[in-house]
Motif scaffolding. Structure first.
Motif, PDB file in Angstrom:
ATOM      1  N   MET A   1       0.839  -1.200   0.000  1.00 28.93           N
ATOM      2  CA  MET A   1       0.000   0.000   0.000  1.00 28.93           C
ATOM      3  C   MET A   1       0.873   1.249   0.000  1.00 28.93           C
ATOM      4  O   MET A   1       1.787   1.381   0.826  1.00 28.93           O
ATOM      5  CB  MET A   1      -0.905   0.011   1.232  1.00 28.93           C
ATOM      6  CG  MET A   1      -1.927  -1.119   1.262  1.00 28.93           C
ATOM      7  SD  MET A   1      -2.881  -1.118   2.794  1.00 28.93           S
ATOM      8  CE  MET A   1      -3.747   0.451   2.633  1.00 28.93           C
ATOM      9  N   LYS A   2       0.584   2.168  -0.903  1.00 27.28           N
ATOM     10  CA  LYS A   2       1.364   3.401  -0.969  1.00 27.28           C
ATOM     11  C   LYS A   2       0.983   4.352   0.161  1.00 27.28           C
ATOM     12  O   LYS A   2       1.832   4.949   0.801  1.00 27.28           O
ATOM     13  CB  LYS A   2       1.165   4.080  -2.320  1.00 27.28           C
ATOM     14  CG  LYS A   2       1.789   3.306  -3.484  1.00 27.28           C
ATOM     15  CD  LYS A   2       1.617   4.084  -4.777  1.00 27.28           C
ATOM     16  CE  LYS A   2       2.279   3.352  -5.935  1.00 27.28           C
ATOM     17  NZ  LYS A   2       2.116   4.090  -7.218  1.00 27.28           N
ATOM     18  N   ASN A   3      -0.319   4.530   0.375  1.00 26.59           N
ATOM     19  CA  ASN A   3      -0.792   5.464   1.392  1.00 26.59           C
ATOM     20  C   ASN A   3      -1.484   4.678   2.499  1.00 26.59           C
ATOM     21  O   ASN A   3      -2.570   4.138   2.298  1.00 26.59           O
ATOM     22  CB  ASN A   3      -1.764   6.476   0.779  1.00 26.59           C
ATOM     23  CG  ASN A   3      -1.106   7.325  -0.273  1.00 26.59           C
ATOM     24  OD1 ASN A   3      -0.018   7.839  -0.057  1.00 26.59           O
ATOM     25  ND2 ASN A   3      -1.747   7.472  -1.419  1.00 26.59           N
ATOM     26  N   ARG A   4      -0.855   4.637   3.650  1.00 28.23           N
ATOM     27  CA  ARG A   4      -1.390   3.842   4.746  1.00 28.23           C
ATOM     28  C   ARG A   4      -2.274   4.643   5.689  1.00 28.23           C
ATOM     29  O   ARG A   4      -2.811   4.103   6.649  1.00 28.23           O
ATOM     30  CB  ARG A   4      -0.233   3.208   5.515  1.00 28.23           C
ATOM     31  CG  ARG A   4       0.592   2.233   4.659  1.00 28.23           C
ATOM     32  CD  ARG A   4       1.819   1.750   5.394  1.00 28.23           C
ATOM     33  NE  ARG A   4       1.487   0.970   6.577  1.00 28.23           N
ATOM     34  CZ  ARG A   4       1.273  -0.347   6.564  1.00 28.23           C
ATOM     35  NH1 ARG A   4       1.359  -1.015   5.423  1.00 28.23           N
ATOM     36  NH2 ARG A   4       1.005  -0.990   7.677  1.00 28.23           N
ATOM     37  N   THR A   5      -2.401   5.934   5.436  1.00 27.10           N
ATOM     38  CA  THR A   5      -3.299   6.761   6.247  1.00 27.10           C
ATOM     39  C   THR A   5      -4.275   7.494   5.334  1.00 27.10           C
ATOM     40  O   THR A   5      -4.029   7.663   4.137  1.00 27.10           O
ATOM     41  CB  THR A   5      -2.521   7.790   7.086  1.00 27.10           C
ATOM     42  OG1 THR A   5      -1.724   8.601   6.215  1.00 27.10           O
ATOM     43  CG2 THR A   5      -1.622   7.102   8.099  1.00 27.10           C
ATOM     44  N   ALA A   6      -5.368   7.961   5.932  1.00 23.36           N
ATOM     45  CA  ALA A   6      -6.430   8.605   5.166  1.00 23.36           C
ATOM     46  C   ALA A   6      -5.969   9.948   4.598  1.00 23.36           C
ATOM     47  O   ALA A   6      -5.191  10.677   5.221  1.00 23.36           O
ATOM     48  CB  ALA A   6      -7.658   8.818   6.049  1.00 23.36           C
ATOM     49  N   ALA A   7      -6.481  10.267   3.423  1.00 23.38           N
ATOM     50  CA  ALA A   7      -6.098  11.511   2.751  1.00 23.38           C
ATOM     51  C   ALA A   7      -6.492  12.736   3.555  1.00 23.38           C
ATOM     52  O   ALA A   7      -5.877  13.800   3.414  1.00 23.38           O
ATOM     53  CB  ALA A   7      -6.748  11.561   1.367  1.00 23.38           C
TER      54      ALA A   7
END
Length: 398
Positions: A1-7
């Protein structure tokens, strides 16, 4: 996963006030003697009759869940307090939620009334968490910039410049953190009329209500134009020196509170049971210690403001409420408020909060807390005077 936290976190910064506290703790752990004027932590202990009641409840096994809205007897006490002190009439069964801190009350208020794309007008300088809370709710915070030139006065004309078709709510803090301003009766009426004209919800943060120095506190919810559209947020941290207890409340129209309780149920569930018993004791017990505490704050206020005005390049007005001085440091020649705060920590070992942390209108100022002891305030002022005098002398020699 590239983004592990919410935008949603991409535009959220860490709390600037907690950052100061963390820095102070880290430096002290290294053996550095730092004087902390950054934190709004009262130096007073919670009154013994409050801690005794909470201890009694804790030792007596009162350690289980309470109704999500709060203990019925505490809800009754809050309703009585609002009627007695603020001329705000609410039904304790439907119009109040007891929360684990006033901060959580503000958060669930934002989550409950703001949709993605909505705008909330926030007069600034303002407390550092307001805008981040609005963004976490998916809304757009709109900073209505107040000016130090007129004493950070709020007017309907100013608010009219920021309202759009997307505006859903208005957030008011009185007495104000960081400026110390308390809304005048005229300002309050103008705000109420503005909200009614544009059919806006009002969230009013009144956590410093009891910390006033001759000024009047007027709750917007007591005004006819705002009564049915205002969420009153308050708590026990500042007025009762109960910061670590994490106890607050929000009161307002029953239809809004009825939806808001869902956020409470699905997040924290309820405030601590024995903590609520302490809050009940705070509201129903002796109140004399509050006056004694505020009288001491008033002395500290005079000391810190006089000391600041004696410093080269610094000017400061007397705050009308809350626990902070908000001096103009732009004439010191030490750059931005963040640069000044960093220089002061490095050269004098004094921690303050840069005004830029409080949004538009805060730059050129720093916030200094006089919630700490008089000894710490006087020592910090001496260090500041020495550091600024040394810099000035170096400039003259250069």
């Amino acid at each position: 996963m590239k983004n592990r936290t919410a935008a949603r976190f991409s535009g959220i910064e860490k709390s600037a006030t907690f950052a100061v506290v963390d820095t102070v703790r880290a430096l002290r752990a290294q053996g550095v003697h730092v004087l902390d004027l950054g934190s709004g932590e009262p130096s007073f202990d919670t009154s013994a009759h409050i801690t005794a009641e909470a201890s009694k409840a804790l030792l007596g096994g009162f350690t289980h869940y309470t109704p999500s809205r709060g203990l019925p007897e505490l809800l009754e006490a809050i309703a009585g307090k609002l009627a007695r002190d603020n001329a705000v009439v609410v039904d304790p069964a439907t119009d109040i939620i007891v929360t684990p801190s006033a901060k959580h009350a503000l958060y669930i208020s934002m989550m409950s009334v703001l949709d993605p794309g909505d705008e909330v007008i926030i007069p600034t300088p303002s407390w550092v968490s307001y805008q981040s809370m609005a963004r976490l709710a998916g809304a757009r915070p709109v900073a209505a910039r107040l000016s130090a030139q007129d004493g950070f006065r709020l007017s309907r004309a100013l608010l009219e410049r920021y309202v759009t078709e997307r505006t859903k709510a208005l957030l008011i803090n009185t007495p104000n953190n960081p400026t110390g301003r308390a809304l005048t009766r005229q300002e309050a009426f103008e705000v109420a009329e503005f909200a009614a004209e544009h059919d806006l919800l009002v969230i009013t943060d009144e956590i410093y209500e009891k910390v006033l120095y001759g000024a009047e506190h007027l709750s917007l919810a007591s005004l006819p134009a705002a009564a049915g559209r205002t969420l009153v947020v308050n708590g026990f941290s500042k007025g009762y020196a109960m910061t670590g207890w994490r106890l607050g409340y929000v009161a307002g129209p029953g239809d809004v509170i009825g939806e808001m309780v869902k956020v409470q149920e699905h997040s924290v569930g309820c405030a601590g049971s024995f903590v609520q018993r302490g809050g009940l004791a705070a509201l129903t017990g002796a109140q004399d210690f509050i006056r004694e505490m505020v009288d001491e704050y008033a002395v500290r206020r005079e000391v810190i403001v006089a000391g600041l005005n004696a410093l080269p390049g610094v000017s400061c007005e007397l705050p009308e409420g809350a626990l902070y001085a908000f001096p103009d440091i732009s004439a010191t020649g030490l750059g931005t408020s963040a640069q000044f705060a960093a220089w002061l920590l490095e050269e004098a070992g004094v921690a303050v909060t840069p005004g830029s942390a409080f949004g538009p209108g805060g730059e050129g100022h720093v916030r200094l807390s006089f919630a700490t002891s008089r000894d710490v305030i006087e020592a910090a002022l001496e260090r500041m005077a020495t550091a600024l005098a040394g810099r000035r002398g170096a400039a003259v020699r250069g």
